[in-house]
Motif scaffolding. Structure first.
Motif, PDB file in Angstrom:
ATOM      1  N   VAL A   1     -12.526 -12.418  38.348  1.00 60.38           N
ATOM      2  CA  VAL A   1     -11.845 -12.666  37.077  1.00 60.38           C
ATOM      3  C   VAL A   1     -12.903 -12.951  36.007  1.00 60.38           C
ATOM      4  N   PRO A   2     -13.087 -12.075  35.030  1.00 57.70           N
ATOM      5  CA  PRO A   2     -14.144 -12.279  34.030  1.00 57.70           C
ATOM      6  C   PRO A   2     -13.754 -13.365  33.032  1.00 57.70           C
ATOM      7  N   ARG A   3     -14.509 -14.443  33.008  1.00 58.40           N
ATOM      8  CA  ARG A   3     -14.188 -15.591  32.168  1.00 58.40           C
ATOM      9  C   ARG A   3     -15.461 -16.392  31.923  1.00 58.40           C
TER      10      ARG A   3
ATOM     11  N   GLU B   1     -20.273 -21.546  29.180  1.00 54.19           N
ATOM     12  CA  GLU B   1     -21.203 -20.522  28.741  1.00 54.19           C
ATOM     13  C   GLU B   1     -20.657 -19.826  27.496  1.00 54.19           C
ATOM     14  N   TYR B   2     -21.550 -19.485  26.580  1.00 64.34           N
ATOM     15  CA  TYR B   2     -21.158 -18.816  25.351  1.00 64.34           C
ATOM     16  C   TYR B   2     -20.935 -17.328  25.616  1.00 64.34           C
ATOM     17  N   VAL B   3     -19.820 -16.817  25.141  1.00 69.22           N
ATOM     18  CA  VAL B   3     -19.499 -15.400  25.273  1.00 69.22           C
ATOM     19  C   VAL B   3     -19.822 -14.726  23.948  1.00 69.22           C
ATOM     20  N   PRO B   4     -20.800 -13.822  23.911  1.00 73.48           N
ATOM     21  CA  PRO B   4     -21.220 -13.242  22.630  1.00 73.48           C
ATOM     22  C   PRO B   4     -20.248 -12.220  22.050  1.00 73.48           C
ATOM     23  N   LEU B   5     -19.243 -11.835  22.813  1.00 74.05           N
ATOM     24  CA  LEU B   5     -18.288 -10.850  22.329  1.00 74.05           C
ATOM     25  C   LEU B   5     -17.169 -11.527  21.540  1.00 74.05           C
ATOM     26  N   PRO B   6     -16.770 -10.980  20.399  1.00 70.51           N
ATOM     27  CA  PRO B   6     -15.649 -11.584  19.663  1.00 70.51           C
ATOM     28  C   PRO B   6     -14.320 -11.286  20.342  1.00 70.51           C
ATOM     29  N   ALA B   7     -13.369 -12.190  20.137  1.00 70.70           N
ATOM     30  CA  ALA B   7     -12.011 -11.922  20.600  1.00 70.70           C
ATOM     31  C   ALA B   7     -11.431 -10.746  19.813  1.00 70.70           C
ATOM     32  N   LEU B   8     -10.454 -10.085  20.418  1.00 66.71           N
ATOM     33  CA  LEU B   8      -9.856  -8.912  19.785  1.00 66.71           C
ATOM     34  C   LEU B   8      -8.956  -9.268  18.611  1.00 66.71           C
ATOM     35  N   GLN B   9      -8.615 -10.545  18.464  1.00 66.46           N
ATOM     36  CA  GLN B   9      -7.794 -10.997  17.336  1.00 66.46           C
ATOM     37  C   GLN B   9      -8.251 -12.379  16.929  1.00 66.46           C
TER      38      GLN B   9
ATOM     39  N   LEU C   1      -9.685   0.601  22.638  1.00 67.96           N
ATOM     40  CA  LEU C   1     -10.133   0.130  23.941  1.00 67.96           C
ATOM     41  C   LEU C   1     -10.232   1.282  24.929  1.00 67.96           C
ATOM     42  N   PRO C   2     -11.345   1.388  25.643  1.00 74.71           N
ATOM     43  CA  PRO C   2     -11.493   2.475  26.611  1.00 74.71           C
ATOM     44  C   PRO C   2     -10.613   2.252  27.835  1.00 74.71           C
ATOM     45  N   SER C   3     -10.402   3.299  28.589  1.00 75.65           N
ATOM     46  CA  SER C   3      -9.567   3.206  29.797  1.00 75.65           C
ATOM     47  C   SER C   3     -10.114   2.193  30.785  1.00 75.65           C
ATOM     48  N   VAL C   4     -11.453   2.067  30.844  1.00 73.91           N
ATOM     49  CA  VAL C   4     -12.039   1.123  31.798  1.00 73.91           C
ATOM     50  C   VAL C   4     -11.657  -0.307  31.438  1.00 73.91           C
ATOM     51  N   TRP C   5     -11.458  -0.592  30.151  1.00 77.46           N
ATOM     52  CA  TRP C   5     -11.049  -1.944  29.752  1.00 77.46           C
ATOM     53  C   TRP C   5      -9.675  -2.262  30.324  1.00 77.46           C
ATOM     54  N   TRP C   6      -8.753  -1.318  30.211  1.00 77.37           N
ATOM     55  CA  TRP C   6      -7.408  -1.539  30.751  1.00 77.37           C
ATOM     56  C   TRP C   6      -7.439  -1.674  32.269  1.00 77.37           C
ATOM     57  N   ALA C   7      -8.281  -0.882  32.904  1.00 75.65           N
ATOM     58  CA  ALA C   7      -8.413  -0.991  34.366  1.00 75.65           C
ATOM     59  C   ALA C   7      -8.966  -2.359  34.753  1.00 75.65           C
ATOM     60  N   ASP C   8      -9.953  -2.843  33.991  1.00 78.72           N
ATOM     61  CA  ASP C   8     -10.520  -4.165  34.274  1.00 78.72           C
ATOM     62  C   ASP C   8      -9.483  -5.265  34.078  1.00 78.72           C
TER      63      ASP C   8
ATOM     64  N   GLY D   1     -13.193  -7.422  23.677  1.00 76.31           N
ATOM     65  CA  GLY D   1     -13.355  -6.004  23.944  1.00 76.31           C
ATOM     66  C   GLY D   1     -14.288  -5.788  25.117  1.00 76.31           C
ATOM     67  N   ALA D   2     -14.610  -4.523  25.363  1.00 84.81           N
ATOM     68  CA  ALA D   2     -15.440  -4.202  26.515  1.00 84.81           C
ATOM     69  C   ALA D   2     -16.864  -4.753  26.348  1.00 84.81           C
ATOM     70  N   PRO D   3     -17.412  -5.367  27.422  1.00 83.09           N
ATOM     71  CA  PRO D   3     -16.737  -5.632  28.693  1.00 83.09           C
ATOM     72  C   PRO D   3     -15.761  -6.798  28.585  1.00 83.09           C
ATOM     73  N   LEU D   4     -14.639  -6.666  29.242  1.00 82.03           N
ATOM     74  CA  LEU D   4     -13.562  -7.635  29.152  1.00 82.03           C
ATOM     75  C   LEU D   4     -13.998  -9.036  29.592  1.00 82.03           C
ATOM     76  N   VAL D   5     -13.634 -10.016  28.789  1.00 88.77           N
ATOM     77  CA  VAL D   5     -13.690 -11.421  29.182  1.00 88.77           C
ATOM     78  C   VAL D   5     -12.350 -12.037  28.785  1.00 88.77           C
ATOM     79  N   ILE D   6     -11.755 -12.817  29.675  1.00 90.35           N
ATOM     80  CA  ILE D   6     -10.490 -13.489  29.397  1.00 90.35           C
ATOM     81  C   ILE D   6     -10.790 -14.958  29.113  1.00 90.35           C
ATOM     82  N   LEU D   7     -10.358 -15.412  27.943  1.00 84.38           N
ATOM     83  CA  LEU D   7     -10.681 -16.747  27.454  1.00 84.38           C
ATOM     84  C   LEU D   7      -9.518 -17.715  27.665  1.00 84.38           C
ATOM     85  N   ASP D   8      -9.801 -19.002  27.543  1.00 86.21           N
ATOM     86  CA  ASP D   8      -8.808 -20.074  27.426  1.00 86.21           C
ATOM     87  C   ASP D   8      -7.848 -20.112  28.610  1.00 86.21           C
TER      88      ASP D   8
END
Length: 286
Positions: free
Chosen positions: A88-90, A112-120, A132-139, A194-201
């Motif tokens: 689970v990417p977090r 740890e700080y995640v350098p990617l911005p949230a999608l919203q 979002l690429p297909s791999v993002w949805w698969a992840d 966004g890619a690579p996916l990280v799920i926050l909170d």
């Protein structure tokens, strides 16, 4: 991508004294952790949390009145850190501090700080279609499947809430949830990168009806039909089942409850139309 003024809910507390109090508590936590915040203030739901970057770390402060402490949410980040599998990417949790002062409880979490911005930003309701690429949805599918394998007694959604509120907000008889799974519990676009996916909170994770997480994500996408259609396409194997439909209805009812309290005014009519489409019953007027 900023939310419009009518939809922004990730905002500072209304009272300036509360803003000052939260900033002072955040600074105190930074001193105790021996880190130096340099990033801008990032406020959570109605100013309940305050986060800032501190070098390689993200320092998040949570506050609640001592007599209104929700222990499930309070301990959620820590329990998720220990329970969720590496698949689970977090953000990984590094340290935690807790203290109380003048009737308020504080919890500081150093992750740890995640350098990617949230999608919203600004709120959970999607305002722009992400590319979002297909791999993002698969992840995302793989991450939710990995989460579902975790055994827990934490309840993110309760049958009692369904019994009490489904008729009130959907206009249909309450039903028994037959299929439960472990999920994020607050899956929206401000909690996804966004890619690579990280799920926050992960503070609200726990047992949810099957279909609840992706039902939430779809509901928060209703103002952007292209993305909403993509969510349904990618998760048809969940949403097009009786169990998934039940979980989606619970997600809609919860958001309609938020709307009845004045939240997400731009989203509210979309929620009502989609709920009626699923049930064939008009949503009761507030």
């Amino acid at each position: 991508m900023a939310g419009s003024p009518s939809t922004a809910v990730f905002v500072p507390p209304h009272a300036r004294d509360d803003q000052v109090r939260m900033r002072h508590a955040h600074a105190a936590a930074a001193r105790m952790f021996k880190v130096t915040p340099t990033g801008p203030d990032v406020w959570g739901w109605q100013g309940r949390t305050l986060g800032r970057r501190a070098g390689q770390w993200w320092l998040r402060l949570v506050c609640a009145p001592e007599d209104k402490l929700n222990r499930r949410l309070w301990e959620g980040t820590t329990t998720a850190h220990h329970a969720l599998p590496p698949a689970v990417p977090r953000p990984r949790l590094h340290d935690v501090l807790e203290w109380s002062a003048h009737g308020h409880a504080y919890r500081a979490e150093l992750s740890e700080y995640v350098p990617l911005p949230a999608l919203q930003s600004g709120g959970p309701v999607l305002t722009t279609d992400p590319d979002l690429p297909s791999v993002w949805w698969a992840d995302l599918r793989l991450a939710l499947e990995a989460t579902s394998s975790v055994l827990t007694d934490r309840q993110a959604v309760r049958q009692q809430w369904v019994d009490k509120n489904l008729t009130r907000f959907l206009g249909i008889p309450a039903f028994q949830i037959e299929s439960w799974t472990t999920g994020h519990g607050d899956l929206h676009w401000a909690n996804l990168t966004g890619a690579p996916l990280v799920i926050l909170d992960w503070e609200g994770w726990g047992l949810i009806p099957v279909g609840f997480d992706v039902g939430l994500l779809h509901a928060y996408s209703l103002t952007r039909p292209v993305t909403a259609a993509r969510v349904r396409q990618e998760f048809a194997h969940v949403l097009d089942t009786p169990a998934g439909r039940a979980g989606e209805l619970v997600a809609l009812a919860q958001l309609l409850q938020v709307a009845a309290r004045g939240g997400h005014p731009d989203l509210a009519p979309h929620l009502a139309r989609h709920a009626e489409h699923l049930t064939g019953t008009p949503v009761p007027l507030p």
